[in-house]
Scaffold this motif. Structure first.
Motif, PDB file in Angstrom:
ATOM      1  N   LEU A 204      29.982   0.522 -39.587  1.00 42.01           N
ATOM      2  CA  LEU A 204      30.644  -0.032 -38.415  1.00 42.01           C
ATOM      3  C   LEU A 204      30.165   0.726 -37.184  1.00 42.01           C
ATOM      4  CD1 LEU A 204      34.312  -0.289 -39.750  1.00 42.01           C
ATOM      5  CD2 LEU A 204      32.712  -2.184 -39.428  1.00 42.01           C
ATOM      6  N   LEU A 205      30.048   0.023 -36.068  1.00 42.09           N
ATOM      7  CA  LEU A 205      29.587   0.669 -34.845  1.00 42.09           C
ATOM      8  C   LEU A 205      30.547   1.768 -34.395  1.00 42.09           C
ATOM      9  CD1 LEU A 205      28.235  -2.323 -32.716  1.00 42.09           C
ATOM     10  CD2 LEU A 205      26.935  -0.340 -33.504  1.00 42.09           C
ATOM     11  N   SER A 206      31.853   1.483 -34.447  1.00 42.77           N
ATOM     12  CA  SER A 206      32.822   2.494 -34.008  1.00 42.77           C
ATOM     13  C   SER A 206      32.766   3.723 -34.904  1.00 42.77           C
ATOM     14  CB  SER A 206      34.232   1.903 -34.000  1.00 42.77           C
ATOM     15  OG  SER A 206      34.551   1.350 -35.262  1.00 42.77           O
ATOM     16  N   ARG A 207      32.642   3.511 -36.212  1.00 42.46           N
ATOM     17  CA  ARG A 207      32.553   4.639 -37.142  1.00 42.46           C
ATOM     18  C   ARG A 207      31.249   5.405 -36.931  1.00 42.46           C
ATOM     19  NH1 ARG A 207      33.163   3.241 -43.368  1.00 42.46           N
ATOM     20  NH2 ARG A 207      35.385   3.636 -43.000  1.00 42.46           N
ATOM     21  N   ALA A 208      30.136   4.697 -36.732  1.00 40.42           N
ATOM     22  CA  ALA A 208      28.853   5.364 -36.517  1.00 40.42           C
ATOM     23  C   ALA A 208      28.875   6.193 -35.244  1.00 40.42           C
ATOM     24  CB  ALA A 208      27.729   4.326 -36.455  1.00 40.42           C
ATOM     25  N   MET A 209      29.540   5.678 -34.204  1.00 38.27           N
ATOM     26  CA  MET A 209      29.612   6.420 -32.948  1.00 38.27           C
ATOM     27  C   MET A 209      30.421   7.701 -33.128  1.00 38.27           C
ATOM     28  SD  MET A 209      30.990   5.148 -29.231  1.00 38.27           S
ATOM     29  CE  MET A 209      32.677   5.005 -29.835  1.00 38.27           C
ATOM     30  N   LEU A 210      31.583   7.601 -33.797  1.00 40.90           N
ATOM     31  CA  LEU A 210      32.411   8.787 -34.010  1.00 40.90           C
ATOM     32  C   LEU A 210      31.696   9.807 -34.898  1.00 40.90           C
ATOM     33  CD1 LEU A 210      35.929   7.154 -34.468  1.00 40.90           C
ATOM     34  CD2 LEU A 210      35.071   8.418 -32.497  1.00 40.90           C
ATOM     35  N   ASP A 211      31.002   9.336 -35.930  1.00 38.63           N
ATOM     36  CA  ASP A 211      30.250  10.253 -36.782  1.00 38.63           C
ATOM     37  C   ASP A 211      29.158  10.964 -35.992  1.00 38.63           C
ATOM     38  OD1 ASP A 211      31.797   9.576 -38.940  1.00 38.63           O
ATOM     39  OD2 ASP A 211      30.350   8.137 -39.782  1.00 38.63           O
ATOM     40  N   ALA A 212      28.499  10.222 -35.100  1.00 39.61           N
ATOM     41  CA  ALA A 212      27.447  10.842 -34.292  1.00 39.61           C
ATOM     42  C   ALA A 212      28.025  11.886 -33.340  1.00 39.61           C
ATOM     43  CB  ALA A 212      26.700   9.762 -33.503  1.00 39.61           C
ATOM     44  N   VAL A 213      29.206  11.606 -32.788  1.00 35.16           N
ATOM     45  CA  VAL A 213      29.851  12.583 -31.898  1.00 35.16           C
ATOM     46  C   VAL A 213      30.219  13.835 -32.677  1.00 35.16           C
ATOM     47  CG1 VAL A 213      31.904  13.012 -30.508  1.00 35.16           C
ATOM     48  CG2 VAL A 213      30.675  10.859 -30.265  1.00 35.16           C
ATOM     49  N   ARG A 214      30.779  13.658 -33.886  1.00 37.68           N
ATOM     50  CA  ARG A 214      31.167  14.817 -34.698  1.00 37.68           C
ATOM     51  C   ARG A 214      29.946  15.647 -35.112  1.00 37.68           C
ATOM     52  NH1 ARG A 214      34.360  10.860 -37.624  1.00 37.68           N
ATOM     53  NH2 ARG A 214      36.514  10.888 -36.878  1.00 37.68           N
ATOM     54  N   ASN A 215      28.836  14.965 -35.368  1.00 42.11           N
ATOM     55  CA  ASN A 215      27.631  15.669 -35.811  1.00 42.11           C
ATOM     56  C   ASN A 215      26.805  16.220 -34.653  1.00 42.11           C
ATOM     57  OD1 ASN A 215      28.268  15.026 -38.473  1.00 42.11           O
ATOM     58  ND2 ASN A 215      27.110  13.102 -38.410  1.00 42.11           N
ATOM     59  N   GLY A 216      27.238  15.955 -33.421  1.00 46.53           N
ATOM     60  CA  GLY A 216      26.520  16.459 -32.264  1.00 46.53           C
ATOM     61  C   GLY A 216      25.230  15.726 -31.963  1.00 46.53           C
ATOM     62  N   SER A 217      25.093  14.494 -32.437  1.00 41.23           N
ATOM     63  CA  SER A 217      23.876  13.709 -32.195  1.00 41.23           C
ATOM     64  C   SER A 217      24.083  12.860 -30.935  1.00 41.23           C
ATOM     65  CB  SER A 217      23.582  12.819 -33.403  1.00 41.23           C
ATOM     66  OG  SER A 217      22.455  12.011 -33.160  1.00 41.23           O
ATOM     67  N   ALA A 218      23.647  13.392 -29.800  1.00 39.27           N
ATOM     68  CA  ALA A 218      23.887  12.719 -28.525  1.00 39.27           C
ATOM     69  C   ALA A 218      23.178  11.373 -28.452  1.00 39.27           C
ATOM     70  CB  ALA A 218      23.434  13.609 -27.369  1.00 39.27           C
ATOM     71  N   GLY A 219      21.957  11.293 -28.982  1.00 40.36           N
ATOM     72  CA  GLY A 219      21.208  10.045 -28.917  1.00 40.36           C
ATOM     73  C   GLY A 219      21.860   8.935 -29.715  1.00 40.36           C
ATOM     74  N   ALA A 220      22.273   9.236 -30.948  1.00 40.68           N
ATOM     75  CA  ALA A 220      22.920   8.224 -31.782  1.00 40.68           C
ATOM     76  C   ALA A 220      24.261   7.816 -31.210  1.00 40.68           C
ATOM     77  CB  ALA A 220      23.088   8.762 -33.207  1.00 40.68           C
ATOM     78  N   ALA A 221      25.021   8.770 -30.671  1.00 45.83           N
ATOM     79  CA  ALA A 221      26.314   8.449 -30.069  1.00 45.83           C
ATOM     80  C   ALA A 221      26.139   7.548 -28.852  1.00 45.83           C
ATOM     81  CB  ALA A 221      27.047   9.730 -29.685  1.00 45.83           C
ATOM     82  N   ALA A 222      25.143   7.866 -28.020  1.00 43.55           N
ATOM     83  CA  ALA A 222      24.905   7.050 -26.823  1.00 43.55           C
ATOM     84  C   ALA A 222      24.412   5.658 -27.196  1.00 43.55           C
ATOM     85  CB  ALA A 222      23.899   7.745 -25.911  1.00 43.55           C
ATOM     86  N   ALA A 223      23.557   5.562 -28.221  1.00 43.28           N
ATOM     87  CA  ALA A 223      23.020   4.257 -28.613  1.00 43.28           C
ATOM     88  C   ALA A 223      24.111   3.359 -29.188  1.00 43.28           C
ATOM     89  CB  ALA A 223      21.890   4.440 -29.627  1.00 43.28           C
ATOM     90  N   THR A 224      24.910   3.897 -30.118  1.00 42.96           N
ATOM     91  CA  THR A 224      25.994   3.082 -30.680  1.00 42.96           C
ATOM     92  C   THR A 224      27.049   2.762 -29.628  1.00 42.96           C
ATOM     93  OG1 THR A 224      26.987   5.156 -31.478  1.00 42.96           O
ATOM     94  CG2 THR A 224      25.689   3.872 -33.049  1.00 42.96           C
ATOM     95  N   GLY A 225      27.325   3.719 -28.744  1.00 37.51           N
ATOM     96  CA  GLY A 225      28.273   3.447 -27.661  1.00 37.51           C
ATOM     97  C   GLY A 225      27.774   2.373 -26.714  1.00 37.51           C
ATOM     98  N   THR A 226      26.473   2.389 -26.425  1.00 42.35           N
ATOM     99  CA  THR A 226      25.897   1.362 -25.556  1.00 42.35           C
ATOM    100  C   THR A 226      25.979  -0.014 -26.209  1.00 42.35           C
ATOM    101  OG1 THR A 226      24.372   2.966 -24.571  1.00 42.35           O
ATOM    102  CG2 THR A 226      23.801   0.637 -24.355  1.00 42.35           C
ATOM    103  N   ALA A 227      25.690  -0.072 -27.512  1.00 40.06           N
ATOM    104  CA  ALA A 227      25.802  -1.355 -28.216  1.00 40.06           C
ATOM    105  C   ALA A 227      27.229  -1.884 -28.171  1.00 40.06           C
ATOM    106  CB  ALA A 227      25.340  -1.188 -29.670  1.00 40.06           C
ATOM    107  N   LEU A 228      28.210  -1.011 -28.404  1.00 38.69           N
ATOM    108  CA  LEU A 228      29.613  -1.420 -28.320  1.00 38.69           C
ATOM    109  C   LEU A 228      29.969  -1.875 -26.917  1.00 38.69           C
ATOM    110  CD1 LEU A 228      31.681   1.153 -30.425  1.00 38.69           C
ATOM    111  CD2 LEU A 228      31.632  -1.327 -30.686  1.00 38.69           C
ATOM    112  N   LEU A 229      29.490  -1.134 -25.925  1.00 43.04           N
ATOM    113  CA  LEU A 229      29.797  -1.477 -24.531  1.00 43.04           C
ATOM    114  C   LEU A 229      29.235  -2.845 -24.165  1.00 43.04           C
ATOM    115  CD1 LEU A 229      30.805  -0.683 -21.694  1.00 43.04           C
ATOM    116  CD2 LEU A 229      28.594   0.433 -21.326  1.00 43.04           C
TER     117      LEU A 229
END
Length: 236
Positions: free
Chosen positions: A188-213
């Motif tokens: 899920l996009l929301s789950r992938a974004m939260l996992d990326a934030v927890r793992n400190g992966s700024a690129g993955a968090a920004a990409a999934t967040g942009t897709a959600l946005l």
């Protein structure tokens, strides 16, 4: 010029809210990480569509019931309808996790959040129907089915469609209830974004967040267009 001046007091607040959202796509482009957004995209869209459709099935009849029947205690009923939106998602997650929902859990959770939105949007659209028009049609001998098809449905459908799109947007971006009920392997996009934030992966968090946005903005724009169509159909 006067109209532009009216917006000046709200400009600082608008900039404060919009700048982080505008920075998100720029960060996604700079950091990369788009590979994290593609796998959960299809699942999230399918989940949002299914939750929106189920919310329409549940919330549509409620909208017609609120409009057609002047029930005692309708204010309390409206409060009950809004409860899924007002209560913290963690409460619903704790309640629903104890039920044997299986893989259907995320769709049912999305419909739980979306059905009140469909009901309230549909009721608002139906409330704009002029009662004198319905009475005049009855006096002139119009069949109830004809009145329903020609007067009621054309005014109700834009509101119900708006609510369905908003329900899909809620299911798409909901970060707590739906991921907690989804199977561990469901992307899920929301789950992938939260996992990326927890793992400190700024690129993955920004990409999934942009897709959600982007998907949420598209759904909201479509909902706004339907709402405008409903106003035109109601003559307002």
């Amino acid at each position: 010029m006067r109209r532009a001046l009216l917006f000046l007091p709200g400009a600082p607040a608008a900039l404060f809210l919009l700048l982080p959202l505008l920075a998100l796509p720029a960060l996604a482009v700079a950091e990369g990480g788009w590979g994290a957004a593609w796998p959960p995209l299809g699942t999230s869209l399918a989940l949002a569509g299914a939750a929106g459709a189920l919310a329409l099935i549940l919330g549509g009849p409620a909208a017609f019931g609120l409009w057609r029947w002047r029930l005692p205690g309708r204010a309390a009923l409206l409060g009950l309808l809004a409860a899924p939106l007002l209560l913290p998602a963690t409460i619903w997650a704790a309640a629903l996790r104890g039920l044997p929902l299986g893989p259907a859990g995320p769709v049912l959770a999305g419909a739980l959040l979306g059905a009140p939105v469909v009901a309230l949007c549909g009721w608002a659209a139906l409330s704009r129907i002029d009662g004198s028009t319905l009475r005049a049609a009855a006096v002139l001998g119009a069949e109830p089915r004809l009145v329903w098809r020609r007067l009621v449905l054309p005014r109700a459908l834009p509101g119900l469609g708006t609510g369905t799109l908003l329900a899909a947007a809620l299911a798409l971006a909901e970060p707590v209830l739906i991921p907690s009920l989804a199977p561990a392997g469901m992307p899920l996009l929301s789950r992938a974004m939260l996992d990326a934030v927890r793992n400190g992966s700024a690129g993955a968090a920004a990409a999934t967040g942009t897709a959600l946005l982007l998907l949420t903005v598209l759904l909201l724009l479509a909902a706004a267009l339907l709402r405008r169509a409903g106003r035109r159909a109601a003559g307002g």
